[in-house]
Design a protein around this motif. Structure first.
Motif, mmCIF file in Angstrom:
data_model
loop_
_atom_site.group_PDB
_atom_site.id
_atom_site.type_symbol
_atom_site.label_atom_id
_atom_site.label_comp_id
_atom_site.label_asym_id
_atom_site.label_seq_id
_atom_site.Cartn_x
_atom_site.Cartn_y
_atom_site.Cartn_z
ATOM 1 N N ASP A 199 38.823 34.702 30.632
ATOM 2 C CA ASP A 199 38.885 36.137 30.293
ATOM 3 C C ASP A 199 38.805 36.978 31.639
ATOM 4 O O ASP A 199 39.467 37.992 31.825
ATOM 5 N N VAL A 200 38.258 36.331 32.764
ATOM 6 C CA VAL A 200 38.475 37.043 34.075
ATOM 7 C C VAL A 200 39.771 36.978 34.639
ATOM 8 O O VAL A 200 40.191 38.088 35.077
ATOM 9 N N TYR A 204 41.324 40.636 35.476
ATOM 10 C CA TYR A 204 41.177 40.938 36.772
ATOM 11 C C TYR A 204 42.416 40.402 37.586
ATOM 12 O O TYR A 204 42.664 41.054 38.708
ATOM 13 N N TYR A 205 42.917 39.503 37.213
ATOM 14 C CA TYR A 205 43.842 38.940 37.846
ATOM 15 C C TYR A 205 45.421 38.915 37.008
ATOM 16 O O TYR A 205 46.362 38.495 37.822
ATOM 17 N N SER A 434 36.799 39.081 44.030
ATOM 18 C CA SER A 434 38.133 39.764 44.577
ATOM 19 C C SER A 434 37.767 41.167 44.710
ATOM 20 O O SER A 434 38.596 42.124 45.215
ATOM 21 N N GLY A 435 36.469 41.760 44.744
ATOM 22 C CA GLY A 435 36.055 43.137 44.907
ATOM 23 C C GLY A 435 35.494 43.627 43.753
ATOM 24 O O GLY A 435 34.982 44.933 43.894
ATOM 25 N N TRP A 436 35.590 42.998 42.631
ATOM 26 C CA TRP A 436 34.734 43.519 41.499
ATOM 27 C C TRP A 436 33.367 42.958 41.623
ATOM 28 O O TRP A 436 32.771 42.466 42.529
ATOM 29 N N ILE A 437 32.597 43.515 40.678
ATOM 30 C CA ILE A 437 31.020 43.243 40.528
ATOM 31 C C ILE A 437 31.005 41.990 40.587
ATOM 32 O O ILE A 437 31.303 41.337 39.598
ATOM 33 N N GLN A 542 30.547 50.606 38.625
ATOM 34 C CA GLN A 542 31.485 50.364 37.777
ATOM 35 C C GLN A 542 32.498 49.472 38.625
ATOM 36 O O GLN A 542 32.336 48.952 39.757
ATOM 37 N N ALA A 543 33.419 48.910 38.000
ATOM 38 C CA ALA A 543 34.420 47.851 38.375
ATOM 39 C C ALA A 543 35.039 48.545 39.690
ATOM 40 O O ALA A 543 35.268 49.967 39.537
#
Length: 824
Positions: A199-200, A204-205, A434-437, A542-543
């Motif tokens: 799911d990530v 996110y990708y 990658s920069g997310w939480i 937040q993201a």
């Protein structure tokens, strides 16, 4: 005639070995001393040969020493020069998809040292005082590098008593089931480093990993679709999973241990781990496929060690600081090493005895050494300040795709060659970042099991690595370890041992009510203030939050923010809120304007103080929606890119953030030092008027003397006093200031001004006095925020006191008392 004493020349050798010793000293917790012996010998040997050759040619000791040193510098320090220059000229702050620029940076570097060599030949005598200066400087550098090395070995000797006994695994909830084996199966534990959960990858990708998941499930694998790592870093995760327990149970987090001792214990637990010992006891041939990292480069107890093919991580990093950087891309080593590991894993089923195989494969973790077809990418890899850059995302998913191909090929080979169905665990040690939480991206992991004979029925979607082999050992081999509660912990790279548990509530607010309840509880427990190093802080983000990684400087922690910050806070209906943050701003003398918006609507703006200071915003209830949270955007007017070589875009550094219901401040009746308040609000105003405990004072702050507070004021706003009153309704007040003149002017006459600002406008009042007195000011507070300032309008003319005090001591303020105007 007295013969001049000949100077012994050692500096070429010391300057040559310094970068190697320095790199070892700064990474001593992660590597063994034996790793530097070969490069140390090569450097000393090459330097000696070079020095002797130049000296024989020129018949001049000093010239030979300087020329040898110049050549050593050119060869051994090029990487530092390249990185520094490249950071400043790179158009991409993340250093992705940027072509190396050795073609013109290397010639400039060489020309500089050719000039130094020419100057040495032309100007220097056979012997010179230069030798003594360079000898002294080189000795100082080497001693500075060796001090932390000596300290580390002292700490290791001191900590050795903690490394003797291996703890017994904690007893968990019994499985109450096992299968009888006709033959011992081969067991494979394969770590695919940094492999994100499906799911990530999707969210996110923008990558669909279903083809690989379907391949696994169609071949009998169980894929744990909700699995998390127990820890979000390799150095924490692998020792935990290899010893099937949490780090606190393994003695790693004991308060009496220093961070270095804790790191040493992690390495010890990885090298002499429970799983290898257990399978040795079960009669297995144990096989260890190492990585280039010290943590998993070998196993003390494995029967067979397959070292990683290629240079160690330390060797690659060291070569990256030398001129070798211009002629070779180090990631080729990792590429060949990964391919070699997959190839040799295919040979394991041919061993007749039952085998337990552990393999740590550092992929799809960057650097990106494969494209989607397996070709070498040639993309130069850079690290950021506190961790790896998982960018560009396309490069990560391309490498993951090829790792999938290699893994499928390996599984096909293992299953085809195994006479007895094997046990296979394919697992990531952590996710991506990658920069997310971090809790949302780094904890969810890929986790798949091949458990023949019924073992899969005891698996469940949220199983974590700490339970993987507890289940396997209990079901297949009759142990009674039991399953532990699945828990996940987050910590920063800077404070990796300061961790707190992730409760599964992530900042994408999939369940707003639960998130708001959890976050409100966290804020209450921290008195409505969360420091940036506290992992509860992530609940507010937040993201793509806009924060950079945690840093430490001058004894405190902070996170730099970029041009925009994205936060979210829990709210109650009909409640005013106060947002406050302690920030640092000193990147330029230009004012840094900070704007706060809610749902795109501007609430207020303020100016961040130069240096350290507090910014405050008042959010009235009517600007807050009725849902259980608000999303806040904070905009910074200034941004700085490639400042002093820093690749990040920086705007403002944050130390802590507060999100406080204004009603919580209405009960605050004093501000200033504890037990010695400078400002007091009369008890009759409780619940109607409160004083914000944060005061803005002159740089020298408030003093406490004879059990009382006192504050010296200088000239103007920067050397005056500021603060905020919060009110629920309009309220007329009188403020009594206890003051006396100071010695910074020859006369005692002083002029002061009180300024009160609120939604009704600005109120000003001036007073003059020439002796110790009480000054009374009358004003009207409005509902919400009421800012006040107390400033001196006279300038100091006596700039230094007899005792040497250079502060502009114009007015001494002892206390402020606020009462309702109606009081007699």
């Amino acid at each position: 005639m007295q013969t001049k004493r000949r100077q012994i020349i050692v500096y070429p050798f010391l300057f040559a070995v310094y970068p190697l010793l320095h790199l070892y000293a700064t990474n001593i917790e992660l590597m063994a001393f034996s790793e530097i012996l070969l490069p140390l010998a090569l450097i000393l040997g090459a330097t000696a040969v070079l020095y002797l050759a130049v000296n024989w040619s020129l018949k001049a000791n000093t010239r030979a020493g300087v020329i040898t040193t110049a050549i050593a510098f050119a060869a051994l320090y090029y990487g530092y020069y390249y990185d520094e220059v490249f950071r400043r000229i790179s158009p991409d702050p993340n250093f992705v998809n940027v072509e190396p620029r050795h073609n013109y940076l290397l010639p400039l570097w060489i020309i500089f040292f050719v000039f130094i060599i020419a100057l040495a030949v032309w100007k220097l005598n056979t012997q010179s005082k230069v030798d003594g200066y360079l000898n002294f400087l080189s000795v100082v550098l080497v001693v500075m590098a060796l001090i932390p090395v000596a300290q580390s070995y002292f700490d290791q000797a001191k900590a050795s008593e903690h490394l003797v006994e291996m703890p017994t695994p904690t007893k968990g909830r019994s499985l109450n089931s096992r299968v009888r084996l006709d033959a011992l199966p081969d067991v494979y534990y394969i770590i695919l480093d940094g492999y994100a959960r499906g799911d990530v990858l999707r969210d996110y990708y923008d990558f669909d990993n279903s083809a690989f998941i379907n391949y696994l499930t169609s071949n009998g694998f169980y894929v744990a679709s909700e699995s998390h790592s127990n820890y979000a870093q390799t150095s924490l995760s692998i020792p935990s999973s290899l010893n099937i327990d949490y780090l606190d149970n393994l003695g790693v987090l004991e308060d009496k241990l220093s961070d270095r001792e804790k790191t040493n214990r992690l390495t010890f637990l990885a090298h002499e781990n429970y799983l290898t010992r257990q399978f040795n006891d079960l009669g297995y041939t144990t096989i260890h496929f190492g990585s280039e990292f010290r943590l998993t480069n070998y196993s003390e107890q494995a029967d067979i060690n397959h070292p990683f093919r290629g240079r160690s991580e330390f060797t690659k990093v060291f070569l990256g600081t030398t001129i070798y950087k211009a002629f070779d891309l180090f990631t080729k080593d990792r590429r060949e090493g990964i391919l070699d590991t997959f190839s040799k894993l295919k040979e394991v089923p041919k061993i007749k005895d039952p085998t337990f195989t552990f393999a740590h494969i550092v992929a799809p973790h960057p650097p990106y050494v494969f494209d989607r077809e397996g070709n070498f990418t040639g993309v130069e890899y850079y690290e950021n300040v506190n961790g790896n850059v998982w960018l560009p995302k396309q490069a990560y998913t391309d490498q993951l795709s090829y790792v999938n191909h290699l893994t499928e090929d390996l599984i096909d080979s293992i299953l085809a060659q195994s006479e007895t169905p094997p046990i296979i665990v394919l697992q990531a040690d952590h996710g991506t970042w990658s920069g997310w939480i971090k809790s949302r991206e780094a904890l969810p992991i890929f986790n798949a099991y091949y458990l023949p004979g019924g073992g899969e029925q005891y698996l469940y979607p949220s199983i974590t690595p700490v339970n993987s082999f507890r289940l396997i050992l209990d079901f297949y081999f009759g142990t009674d370890l039991g399953l532990l509660e699945d828990r996940s912990y987050i910590s920063s790279y800077v404070l990796r041992f300061d961790m707190c548990e992730s409760d599964g509530i992530f900042p994408d607010i999939t369940d707003p009510d639960i998130w708001a309840l959890s976050t409100t509880r966290a804020l209450e427990e921290h008195n409505y203030r969360l420091s940036v190093e506290d992992c509860d802080f992530e609940k507010l983000l937040q993201a793509n939050d806009g924060f950079h990684n945690l840093e430490r400087s001058a004894g405190y922690y902070h996170r730099w923010a970029g041009p925009s910050l994205y936060l979210q806070f829990p709210v109650e209906v009909n409640q005013d809120y106060i947002f406050r943050a302690w920030v640092r701003y000193g990147l330029s003398d230009e004012n840094q304007e900070v704007r706060l918006l809610i749902d795109g609507e501007l609430i207020d703006s303020t100016t961040a103080p130069l240096g350290d200071g507090v910014i405050t915003f008042f959010i009235p209830a009517e600007r807050i929606h009725t849902k259980p949270f608000v999303k806040v955007l904070i905009e910074h007017s200034n941004q700085f890119k490639n400042l002093n070589g820093d690749p990040r875009v920086l705007s403002l550094a944050y130390h802590w953030i507060e999100w406080v219901p204004s009603s919580k401040l209405l009960g605050v009746s004093q501000a200033g030092p504890a037990n010695h308040p400078l400002v007091m609000v009369d008890p009759s105003l409780t619940g109607t008027v409160g004083i914000d405990p944060q005061l803005q004072t002159p740089p020298w702050g408030i003093e406490v003397y004879d059990d009382a507070s006192l504050l010296w004021l200088g000239y103007g706003e920067e050397q005056g006093l500021g603060g905020t009153f919060w009110a629920t309704e309009r309220q007329a007040i009188r403020a009594i200031f206890e003051v006396e003149p100071g010695p910074a002017r020859p006369d005692a006459q002083r002029t002061v001004e009180v300024v009160l600002q609120n939604q009704a406008g600005t109120q000003r009042a001036r007073r003059q006095f020439d002796q110790a007195t009480d000054l009374t000011f009358i004003g009207e507070l409005q509902p919400g925020r009421n800012d006040f300032q107390f400033i001196v309008l006279d300038e100091a003319t006596i700039l230094e006191q007899p005792n040497g005090d250079t502060r502009p001591l114009l007015v001494l303020l002892r206390q402020i008392t606020v009462k309702p105007l109606t009081e007699d």
